[in-house]
Design a protein around this motif. Structure first.
Motif, PDB file in Angstrom:
ATOM      1  N   ILE A 246       0.871  -1.175   0.000  1.00 60.53           N
ATOM      2  CA  ILE A 246       0.000   0.000   0.000  1.00 60.53           C
ATOM      3  C   ILE A 246       0.902   1.217   0.000  1.00 60.53           C
ATOM      4  CG2 ILE A 246      -1.649   1.351   1.354  1.00 60.53           C
ATOM      5  CD1 ILE A 246      -2.876  -1.272   2.288  1.00 60.53           C
ATOM      6  N   PRO A 256      -8.257   5.625  -6.695  1.00 59.88           N
ATOM      7  CA  PRO A 256      -8.511   4.662  -5.616  1.00 59.88           C
ATOM      8  C   PRO A 256      -9.142   3.364  -6.110  1.00 59.88           C
ATOM      9  CG  PRO A 256     -10.076   6.477  -5.509  1.00 59.88           C
ATOM     10  CD  PRO A 256      -9.029   6.865  -6.495  1.00 59.88           C
ATOM     11  N   TRP A 260      -7.273  -0.102  -4.454  1.00 64.51           N
ATOM     12  CA  TRP A 260      -7.915  -0.716  -3.297  1.00 64.51           C
ATOM     13  C   TRP A 260      -8.756  -1.911  -3.752  1.00 64.51           C
ATOM     14  CZ3 TRP A 260      -5.942   0.718   1.064  1.00 64.51           C
ATOM     15  CH2 TRP A 260      -5.630   2.051   1.345  1.00 64.51           C
ATOM     16  N   THR A 261      -8.946  -2.877  -2.858  1.00 66.10           N
ATOM     17  CA  THR A 261      -9.936  -3.912  -3.128  1.00 66.10           C
ATOM     18  C   THR A 261     -11.326  -3.288  -3.016  1.00 66.10           C
ATOM     19  OG1 THR A 261     -10.160  -4.600  -0.826  1.00 66.10           O
ATOM     20  CG2 THR A 261      -8.411  -5.650  -2.125  1.00 66.10           C
ATOM     21  N   GLN A 264     -12.111  -2.498   0.631  1.00 67.91           N
ATOM     22  CA  GLN A 264     -11.285  -1.392   1.125  1.00 67.91           C
ATOM     23  C   GLN A 264     -11.716  -0.069   0.523  1.00 67.91           C
ATOM     24  OE1 GLN A 264      -7.409  -2.856   0.110  1.00 67.91           O
ATOM     25  NE2 GLN A 264      -7.356  -4.327   1.815  1.00 67.91           N
ATOM     26  N   LEU A 265     -12.099  -0.081  -0.720  1.00 72.35           N
ATOM     27  CA  LEU A 265     -12.569   1.143  -1.367  1.00 72.35           C
ATOM     28  C   LEU A 265     -13.827   1.659  -0.680  1.00 72.35           C
ATOM     29  CD1 LEU A 265     -12.336   3.207  -3.661  1.00 72.35           C
ATOM     30  CD2 LEU A 265     -13.698   1.641  -5.084  1.00 72.35           C
ATOM     31  N   TYR A 268     -12.754   3.089   2.599  1.00 73.94           N
ATOM     32  CA  TYR A 268     -12.005   4.323   2.321  1.00 73.94           C
ATOM     33  C   TYR A 268     -12.966   5.491   2.103  1.00 73.94           C
ATOM     34  CZ  TYR A 268      -8.845   7.405  -0.398  1.00 73.94           C
ATOM     35  OH  TYR A 268      -8.107   8.460  -0.884  1.00 73.94           O
ATOM     36  N   ILE A 280      -9.771   0.578   7.428  1.00 71.25           N
ATOM     37  CA  ILE A 280      -9.763   0.364   5.984  1.00 71.25           C
ATOM     38  C   ILE A 280      -9.078  -0.953   5.636  1.00 71.25           C
ATOM     39  CG2 ILE A 280      -8.940   1.296   3.778  1.00 71.25           C
ATOM     40  CD1 ILE A 280      -9.170   4.105   5.102  1.00 71.25           C
ATOM     41  N   ARG A 281      -7.985  -1.233   6.333  1.00 75.36           N
ATOM     42  CA  ARG A 281      -7.326  -2.543   6.216  1.00 75.36           C
ATOM     43  C   ARG A 281      -6.913  -2.970   7.614  1.00 75.36           C
ATOM     44  NH1 ARG A 281      -1.446  -4.449   4.130  1.00 75.36           N
ATOM     45  NH2 ARG A 281      -2.022  -6.392   3.077  1.00 75.36           N
ATOM     46  N   ARG A 292      -5.195  -7.636  -0.982  1.00 73.70           N
ATOM     47  CA  ARG A 292      -4.593  -6.774  -1.997  1.00 73.70           C
ATOM     48  C   ARG A 292      -4.970  -7.295  -3.378  1.00 73.70           C
ATOM     49  NH1 ARG A 292      -4.655  -3.007  -1.727  1.00 73.70           N
ATOM     50  NH2 ARG A 292      -2.912  -2.279  -2.980  1.00 73.70           N
ATOM     51  N   TRP A 300       0.178   3.908  -8.084  1.00 73.27           N
ATOM     52  CA  TRP A 300      -0.632   4.814  -7.270  1.00 73.27           C
ATOM     53  C   TRP A 300      -0.398   6.231  -7.791  1.00 73.27           C
ATOM     54  CZ3 TRP A 300      -3.099   3.055  -2.532  1.00 73.27           C
ATOM     55  CH2 TRP A 300      -2.921   1.691  -2.285  1.00 73.27           C
TER      56      TRP A 300
END
Length: 649
Positions: A246, A256, A260-261, A264-265, A268, A280-281, A292, A300
């Motif tokens: 990350i 994003p 992100w998975t 996680q998105l 987020y 978030i994680r 991931r 990113w």
């Protein structure tokens, strides 16, 4: 008339002889302290005598496009930077100077030559050197190769045609690489955790030096102690890292959905709307490969505006949590924390986002609104270091120590990220101002959960008055390393509290300090600009204070010389004599306790020392005094409290 003149002269001589005894040991020189000539230059069109930027104030700008790849097998980054440099100065520029801070970690650098063998934060932990930039190509905007030379931590790029003033630009493109040091002067480094390395990446690209109206090109080499002085601009950054990593950075994450998975998105996005910390994680997900995206690498993409630096961190070990930051305008910023499982629990990094959010909300309300889209706190082997929108803090910190380092590093977003002073020369305008605002925010946080403030301030007066200290206004590279903490942090912060609480008053000082921040936001102030602003806003001539506290290492020793009664009758009041025995002058607070226990206070302005070494005044009272004390609240930096009490112990 002649008789009266002679009588007055004789009386004056008698008065002087009466006070001579108390002055014998005094080092105080009021003509030196209150010398009216403090500023060495007048205001001009660039910098006003009132402390504001002048009507013709200018500064140059630098915009960066950066693309970087992280190899976590070799701990190496390979990157390219495209710099658009804008010349707003009134003169042509035949060359551009760049900072190459990673060259500090070359074994032949000046910085390595001057780092002490022991107990220094500015060296590298490894015994083997593989540090410093390597360059593949340096070109100009038209594709032509640029002529350049490198000297230690500086690069000079020659321009085939001088860059004209008035907003003209030049593009410089550089391909480069370097190996990340394990411990890079406590500003960048690599932390090994059981779930992988945490890369704290800073000073990682060639950065344009400042060209200003004070020194022209600011090209002091980077040797460790002095920090940074950089131009403002926009950053567009792409970081390619292994997909199990990350990557966090001090800018807006533009993609994003790609990094992100799905779960996680969703979390987020929820964090942007939540005053409570959103996971978030989680710690459990760190060891789950499905937490991931299943790629080889991911890129990113970040953007940061109106900033003068950019840092990032990358790791497969990160727990990530976040919460929204509330700002006065209702802006949408995110507090984000990235830390390993080793830092989680026992009142430690699980509160990092809470601390980050509270710190930034306080400063936004008190001084100036936070300008960046995120505030990322990264657990690192870097003990505490700040960059726009991102901080590295010690991964072992917890409770009050984690609050303290988090609050301090994010306070730096106001000094020097928003107010861009020259840290390499004037560390006190960075660390000292920040330590001052930290003191106020700690008093406010969570009903004073970690508030110790200065406590008995007099208790640290001897440390501040150490005769081996250099003046505060020394450059950090010209201070002994063990003195930097006092001179850059504690002593200037202590001085600002004296100004605020004892000399000017909180309401007037805070208004003036706020004006200074607003006037110099995203600009480059000097010490004189600060001094002049405070004086013009408060209406006070403070040359005596700037001279004694900042420009010189002067000390304070106020002494209670004598207490007697008017007409030898306590009902008529008391006559109190005080002496100023050292070179620093400050106001005097006297508290008398009567036999019945009544407290009587009197505050004398600093002007009693404007032409006196000793001062006698009347205290209104109608009964005997059992005790008289100078500085009853212990807030002044008096080096000898034994002579502050009557009767003597």
């Amino acid at each position: 008339m002649l008789r009266q003149i002679i009588y007055t002269a004789i009386s004056s001589c008698l008065l002087l002889s009466q006070t001579a005894h108390s002055q014998i040991q005094s080092a105080y020189n009021y003509t030196e302290t209150f010398d009216p000539i403090f500023y060495t230059k007048n205001g001009n069109t660039y910098r006003s005598a009132s402390g504001k930027p002048g009507p013709a104030y200018w500064q140059n700008a630098a915009d960066y496009i950066l693309k970087v790849s992280l190899d976590d097998k070799s701990d190496r980054v390979t990157a390219s930077v495209s710099i658009k440099y804008t010349n707003n100065s009134p003169e042509e520029l035949s060359h551009i100077w760049l900072q190459l801070d990673q060259n500090l970690f070359n074994e032949n650098s000046r910085g390595q030559a001057v780092v002490p063998l022991e107990d220094s934060r500015y060296g590298t932990a490894g015994s083997e050197f593989d540090g410093g930039f390597s360059f593949n190509k340096v070109t100009l905007g038209d594709g032509s190769e640029a002529n350049y030379s490198i000297n230690d931590t500086r690069m000079r790029v020659e321009l085939p045609t001088p860059l004209k003033p008035g907003g003209n630009t030049v593009d410089i493109n550089i391909d480069f690489a370097y190996t990340i040091p394990e411990y890079g002067a406590d500003r960048t480094g690599i932390l090994n955790t059981k779930n992988g390395k945490i890369y704290s990446v800073a000073q990682w690209y060639p950065r344009v030096c400042v060209f200003d109206d004070i020194l022209g090109w600011n090209t002091d080499p980077y040797t460790g102690p002095g920090e940074f002085y950089l131009e403002y601009g926009t950053y567009q950054v792409e970081v390619t890292a292994p997909a199990n990593h990350i990557v966090v950075a001090g800018g807006e994450l533009l993609n994003p959905e790609e990094v992100w998975t799905k779960d996680q998105l969703s979390r987020y996005k929820k964090a942007f709307q939540s005053d409570k910390t959103v996971m978030i994680r989680s710690a459990q997900e760190v060891t789950d490969k499905n937490s991931r995206p299943q790629n080889t690498t991911l890129t990113w993409k970040y953007k940061l505006q109106n900033a003068h630096d950019f840092a990032w961190a990358s790791s497969p070990a990160f727990i990530i949590d976040g919460a929204k930051i509330n700002t006065p305008s209702g802006g949408n910023s995110l507090a984000l924390s990235a830390y390993p499982v080793e830092s989680n629990g026992d009142n430690a990094w699980e509160r990092s986002t809470e601390y980050t959010k509270a710190s930034i909300e306080y400063y936004s309300e008190k001084w100036l609104e936070y300008p960046y889209p995120v505030a990322v706190n990264v657990a690192s082997n870097v003990g505490g270091m700040e960059y726009p929108g991102l901080s590295f803090c010690g991964y072992k910190a917890k409770a009050g120590s984690l609050w303290g380092v988090t609050d301090h590093e994010f306070g730096h977003n106001w000094f020097p990220m928003i107010v861009g002073s020259n840290e390499r020369l004037h560390a006190w305008m960075d660390e000292g101002f920040n330590s001052f605002i930290n003191d106020l925010s700690t008093e406010a946080f969570n009903k004073g959960e970690y508030n110790k403030s200065f406590g008995d301030r007099n208790a640290i007066s001897k440390a501040l008055a150490n005769p081996n200290l250099e003046p505060i206004m020394s450059a950090p590279a010209g201070m002994r390393e063990r003195n930097i903490g006092v001179l850059a942090y504690y002593k200037p912060a202590f001085g600002l509290r004296l100004l605020r609480d004892e000399i000017i008053g909180a309401e007037r000082f805070d208004k003036a300090f706020r004006t200074y921040i607003h006037n110099w936001a995203y600009k480059h102030p000097t010490p004189d600009d600060f001094f002049r602003t405070i004086e013009n806003e408060t209406g006070e001539n403070l040359a005596w204070f700037w001279r004694g506290w900042f420009q010189n290492n002067w000390t304070l020793d106020q002494s209670l010389a004598n207490v007697e009664y008017v007409n030898m009758d306590p009902k008529d009041g008391a006559l109190i004599t005080i002496d100023n025995l050292q070179k620093l002058a400050l106001p005097v607070v006297i508290e008398a306790t009567t036999e019945s226990g009544k407290k009587i206070r009197k505050k004398l302005p600093v002007e009693v020392w404007q032409r006196n070494k000793s001062w006698r005044f009347k205290l209104e009272s109608i009964e005997k005094l059992s005790k008289v004390v100078i500085d009853p609240d212990n807030v002044y930096p008096d080096i000898n409290s034994d002579n502050n009490i009557w009767p003597r112990n």
